[in-house]
Scaffold this motif. Structure first.
Motif, PDB file in Angstrom:
ATOM      1  N   GLY A  62      44.304  35.993  36.785  1.00  0.00           N
ATOM      2  CA  GLY A  62      43.608  37.438  36.580  1.00  0.00           C
ATOM      3  C   GLY A  62      43.611  37.456  34.900  1.00  0.00           C
ATOM      4  N   VAL A  63      43.841  36.699  33.977  1.00  0.00           N
ATOM      5  CA  VAL A  63      43.727  37.041  32.601  1.00  0.00           C
ATOM      6  C   VAL A  63      42.360  37.271  32.126  1.00  0.00           C
ATOM      7  N   HIS A  64      41.392  36.436  32.515  1.00  0.00           N
ATOM      8  CA  HIS A  64      40.169  36.466  31.752  1.00  0.00           C
ATOM      9  C   HIS A  64      39.153  37.375  32.555  1.00  0.00           C
ATOM     10  N   ARG A  65      38.687  38.569  32.311  1.00  0.00           N
ATOM     11  CA  ARG A  65      38.231  39.330  33.150  1.00  0.00           C
ATOM     12  C   ARG A  65      36.831  40.035  32.389  1.00  0.00           C
ATOM     13  N   PRO A  66      35.691  39.474  32.323  1.00  0.00           N
ATOM     14  CA  PRO A  66      34.558  39.777  31.993  1.00  0.00           C
ATOM     15  C   PRO A  66      34.159  41.292  32.607  1.00  0.00           C
ATOM     16  N   TYR A  67      33.420  42.103  31.863  1.00  0.00           N
ATOM     17  CA  TYR A  67      33.206  43.310  32.519  1.00  0.00           C
ATOM     18  C   TYR A  67      31.727  43.696  32.098  1.00  0.00           C
ATOM     19  N   ASP A  68      30.821  44.232  32.816  1.00  0.00           N
ATOM     20  CA  ASP A  68      29.170  44.645  32.631  1.00  0.00           C
ATOM     21  C   ASP A  68      28.929  45.835  33.325  1.00  0.00           C
ATOM     22  N   ALA A  69      29.409  47.050  33.018  1.00  0.00           N
ATOM     23  CA  ALA A  69      29.130  48.145  33.904  1.00  0.00           C
ATOM     24  C   ALA A  69      29.191  49.527  33.018  1.00  0.00           C
ATOM     25  N   ALA A  70      28.155  50.429  33.268  1.00  0.00           N
ATOM     26  CA  ALA A  70      28.241  51.808  32.925  1.00  0.00           C
ATOM     27  C   ALA A  70      27.975  51.831  31.035  1.00  0.00           C
ATOM     28  N   GLY A  71      27.139  50.625  31.064  1.00  0.00           N
ATOM     29  CA  GLY A  71      26.935  50.488  29.538  1.00  0.00           C
ATOM     30  C   GLY A  71      27.721  49.853  28.771  1.00  0.00           C
ATOM     31  N   HIS A  72      29.010  49.289  29.550  1.00  0.00           N
ATOM     32  CA  HIS A  72      29.997  48.674  28.530  1.00  0.00           C
ATOM     33  C   HIS A  72      29.955  47.179  29.077  1.00  0.00           C
ATOM     34  N   ARG A  73      30.071  46.338  28.223  1.00  0.00           N
ATOM     35  CA  ARG A  73      30.088  44.742  28.396  1.00  0.00           C
ATOM     36  C   ARG A  73      30.907  44.220  27.352  1.00  0.00           C
ATOM     37  N   GLY A  74      31.621  43.230  27.975  1.00  0.00           N
ATOM     38  CA  GLY A  74      32.754  42.231  27.207  1.00  0.00           C
ATOM     39  C   GLY A  74      33.598  41.688  27.952  1.00  0.00           C
ATOM     40  N   THR A  75      34.721  41.322  27.600  1.00  0.00           N
ATOM     41  CA  THR A  75      36.128  40.640  28.285  1.00  0.00           C
ATOM     42  C   THR A  75      37.263  41.394  28.036  1.00  0.00           C
ATOM     43  N   ARG A  76      37.974  41.610  28.929  1.00  0.00           N
ATOM     44  CA  ARG A  76      39.084  42.100  28.757  1.00  0.00           C
ATOM     45  C   ARG A  76      40.261  41.046  29.199  1.00  0.00           C
ATOM     46  N   TYR A  77      41.420  40.870  28.575  1.00  0.00           N
ATOM     47  CA  TYR A  77      42.499  40.060  28.916  1.00  0.00           C
ATOM     48  C   TYR A  77      43.416  40.969  29.773  1.00  0.00           C
ATOM     49  N   ALA A  78      44.069  40.504  30.834  1.00  0.00           N
ATOM     50  CA  ALA A  78      44.947  41.312  31.605  1.00  0.00           C
ATOM     51  C   ALA A  78      46.152  40.255  31.806  1.00  0.00           C
ATOM     52  N   PHE A  79      47.337  40.833  31.475  1.00  0.00           N
ATOM     53  CA  PHE A  79      48.716  39.986  31.490  1.00  0.00           C
ATOM     54  C   PHE A  79      49.598  40.504  32.702  1.00  0.00           C
ATOM     55  N   THR A  80      49.084  41.221  33.630  1.00  0.00           N
ATOM     56  CA  THR A  80      50.041  41.637  34.724  1.00  0.00           C
ATOM     57  C   THR A  80      50.916  40.729  35.379  1.00  0.00           C
ATOM     58  N   TYR A  81      50.186  39.723  35.820  1.00  0.00           N
ATOM     59  CA  TYR A  81      50.820  38.571  36.540  1.00  0.00           C
ATOM     60  C   TYR A  81      51.431  37.558  35.593  1.00  0.00           C
ATOM     61  N   VAL A  82      50.978  37.481  34.357  1.00  0.00           N
ATOM     62  CA  VAL A  82      51.332  36.407  33.286  1.00  0.00           C
ATOM     63  C   VAL A  82      52.794  37.238  32.999  1.00  0.00           C
ATOM     64  N   ASP A  83      52.928  38.391  32.812  1.00  0.00           N
ATOM     65  CA  ASP A  83      54.186  38.825  32.287  1.00  0.00           C
ATOM     66  C   ASP A  83      55.378  38.937  33.375  1.00  0.00           C
ATOM     67  N   GLN A  84      54.684  39.163  34.688  1.00  0.00           N
ATOM     68  CA  GLN A  84      55.882  39.161  35.810  1.00  0.00           C
ATOM     69  C   GLN A  84      56.631  37.755  35.972  1.00  0.00           C
ATOM     70  N   VAL A  85      55.579  36.619  35.870  1.00  0.00           N
ATOM     71  CA  VAL A  85      55.948  35.178  36.159  1.00  0.00           C
ATOM     72  C   VAL A  85      57.185  34.974  34.951  1.00  0.00           C
ATOM     73  N   VAL A  86      56.563  35.069  33.738  1.00  0.00           N
ATOM     74  CA  VAL A  86      57.394  34.665  32.446  1.00  0.00           C
ATOM     75  C   VAL A  86      58.767  35.424  32.505  1.00  0.00           C
TER      76      VAL A  86
END
Length: 512
Positions: A62-86
């Motif tokens: 779940g690191v690479h998270r593109p979004y296109d909603a409510a007039g907002h478009r882009g990519t968010r990087y999420a590290f929730t699982y990366v941090d837990q594993v490392v």
């Protein structure tokens, strides 16, 4: 049988390339309790320094998270699982060996996938966005764990791009483009970070010179080379399993040595070389992985692999692994040194025996490795029955090794005896796979059956005292079929008080 006289002085230092890195199932699996319990046991008994697996950038992390909603478009990087594993890795004393792959679906140029868990194997549809993803991941890791720490984590670009199963069309030109894009993104974070590749599979030696030419001509960073090694042939499939012929163990060592041989005379000859996967079979459902044969086969590889590579990473440390779907049986030919629920396989004991060897090498041969601890005088002998692969099926029921081993006297009087502690794993001893067969191969062992398997998995241990004559102990080591054995020899300083008499323990003899 000729007796081998082991030299009194070291002839070399034992490389620890054998435990520099170990392989793992995909990144996401490290969130599971069974996985973390297995890794904790491995780290307690063996102590690897790095761990490498696929899927850091796959959708289930779940690191690479593109979004296109409510007039907002882009990519968010999420590290929730990366941090837990490392965090879990570092808490267990092991560092990541990062592999950049596979392609997030939101960035992929196609829908081709590999494995049951569907890792996307297509190039990025936008290389600038891929570079931004790589830079974001590495920058996050540096921010969280510190630059000095992340500098010690090698970063490998992709996995086996020479195979159509892992890289769309096995397109060399496209991989080189991905490598350049990735390497420059890593170096944009910090020039001292380690990046390398091309992580090619066995039989892809034709990639080495083009890779070297490409990075030279375009001045692309490369800090290490990486390659994989296996010795099995075409797969013979049965339901939920695979059989394969094996070449001789020397084939693994030859594969370890190949990159430097091919690149001799170039600047790449001197780069660190990491064998980021190796095993007998490349299949995760080949029962050879569960056997004592696998341990005996790999013993000379662990003893000698450091002559050719800076690391060689056993694939994998445990059977929490799902490339061919969820396993249908407790023993299923998985790559792991450990089954699910931490039952030790013979190959696990080969590694745990190696962890008890010392740094000073006194002797090394086709069936033995002898080391000595300079501080304590303890001599450790790793011995194995030589095996020759499928083309050499004749293996006797017994193999004998005769050694004359030096025993250190230290600062006091020369010892009169030496303590010899032996640990044995073979076809019938220290072999949970054999016990599982005797139980009727239960797919899901019950509680009592699991207890029996845990007990059967432990090496058979014995101890004795041998006389020291002329500063030496003579050993006659008889090994069973496919045996790997460890003998630990310590000089004895007898501290028995003069009034003790073991013959009188039952109250017999002189009562005066």
């Amino acid at each position: 049988m000729t007796r081998i006289t082991v030299p009194s002085e070291p002839v070399s230092t034992l490389s620890d390339a054998w435990r520099t890195c170990v392989g793992t199932g995909r990144f996401n699996l490290a969130l599971r309790q069974d996985y973390q319990d297995s890794l904790a046991l491995v780290q307690r008994d063996i102590g690897f320094r790095h761990i490498r697996g696929h899927g850091l950038l796959s959708d289930d992390v779940g690191v690479h998270r593109p979004y296109d909603a409510a007039g907002h478009r882009g990519t968010r990087y999420a590290f929730t699982y990366v941090d837990q594993v490392v965090d879990a890795y570092l808490g267990l004393g092991i560092k990541p060996f990062l592999e950049l792959g596979f392609m997030p679906s939101g960035l992929a140029s196609g829908d081709e996938t590999v494995f049951w868990w569907k890792g996307n194997i297509t190039p990025p549809r936008d290389h600038r966005e891929w570079a931004a993803l790589v830079e974001a991941v590495i920058r996050h890791l540096v921010d969280r764990y510190g630059l000095d720490e992340v500098r010690t984590w090698p970063i490998e670009v992709w996995n086996e791009p020479n195979l159509v199963d892992f890289w769309q069309g096995a397109d060399q030109k496209e991989y080189f483009r991905l490598y350049e894009c990735s390497a420059r993104a890593v170096k944009d974070v910090d020039a001292s970070l380690q990046v390398g590749g091309p992580a090619i599979s066995p039989g892809a030696d034709a990639w080495w010179e083009p890779f070297a030419d490409f990075v030279t001509q375009r001045d692309v960073p490369v800090d290490f080379l990486s390659v994989h090694a296996y010795t099995s042939g075409p797969a013979q499939h049965v339901p939920f399993g695979t059989y394969q012929a094996l070449r001789r163990p020397q084939s693994l060592l030859d594969q370890f040595a190949a990159p430097r041989r091919i690149l001799a005379g170039t600047p790449f000859e001197d780069l660190p070389l990491h064998v980021t996967e190796f095993n007998t079979s490349y299949r995760p459902d080949n029962p050879v992985h569960d056997t004592a044969y696998n341990a005996a086969y790999l013993a000379p590889v662990l003893a000698g692999g450091g002559d050719h590579a800076d690391s060689f990473s056993y694939w994998t440390f445990c059977d929490v692994f799902e490339e061919e779907n969820i396993p249908t049986a407790f023993f299923h030919g998985g790559f792991g040194m450990l089954t699910h629920r931490q039952v030790k396989k013979p190959t696990y004991h080969l590694y745990s025996f190696m962890a008890r060897m010392a740094a000073d090498v006194l002797a090394r041969g086709a069936d033995h490795l002898v080391t000595r601890d300079a501080a304590t005088g303890r001599v450790a002998v790793l011995a194995w029955q030589p095996v020759g692969g499928s083309e050499d099926p004749h293996e006797p029921e017994r193999h004998e090794l005769r050694l004359s081993v030096p025993v250190a006297s230290g600062s006091g009087n020369a010892p009169l005896t030496a303590s010899v502690h032996r640990s044995v794993v073979n076809e019938t001893e220290g072999n949970a796979f054999a016990a599982w067969q005797h139980l009727g191969r239960p797919a899901s062992p019950g509680v009592r059956q699991l207890e029996m398997l845990y007990e059967a998995a432990e090496p058979v241990r014995s101890h004795t005292a041998l006389p020291v004559t002329g500063g030496r102990v003579d050993l006659v080591v008889t090994l069973g079929r496919h045996e790997v054995t460890l003998l630990e020899i310590d000089p004895v300083r007898d501290e028995t008080p003069g009034w003790l008499d073991d013959a009188r323990i039952l109250g017999r003899g002189d009562r005066g």
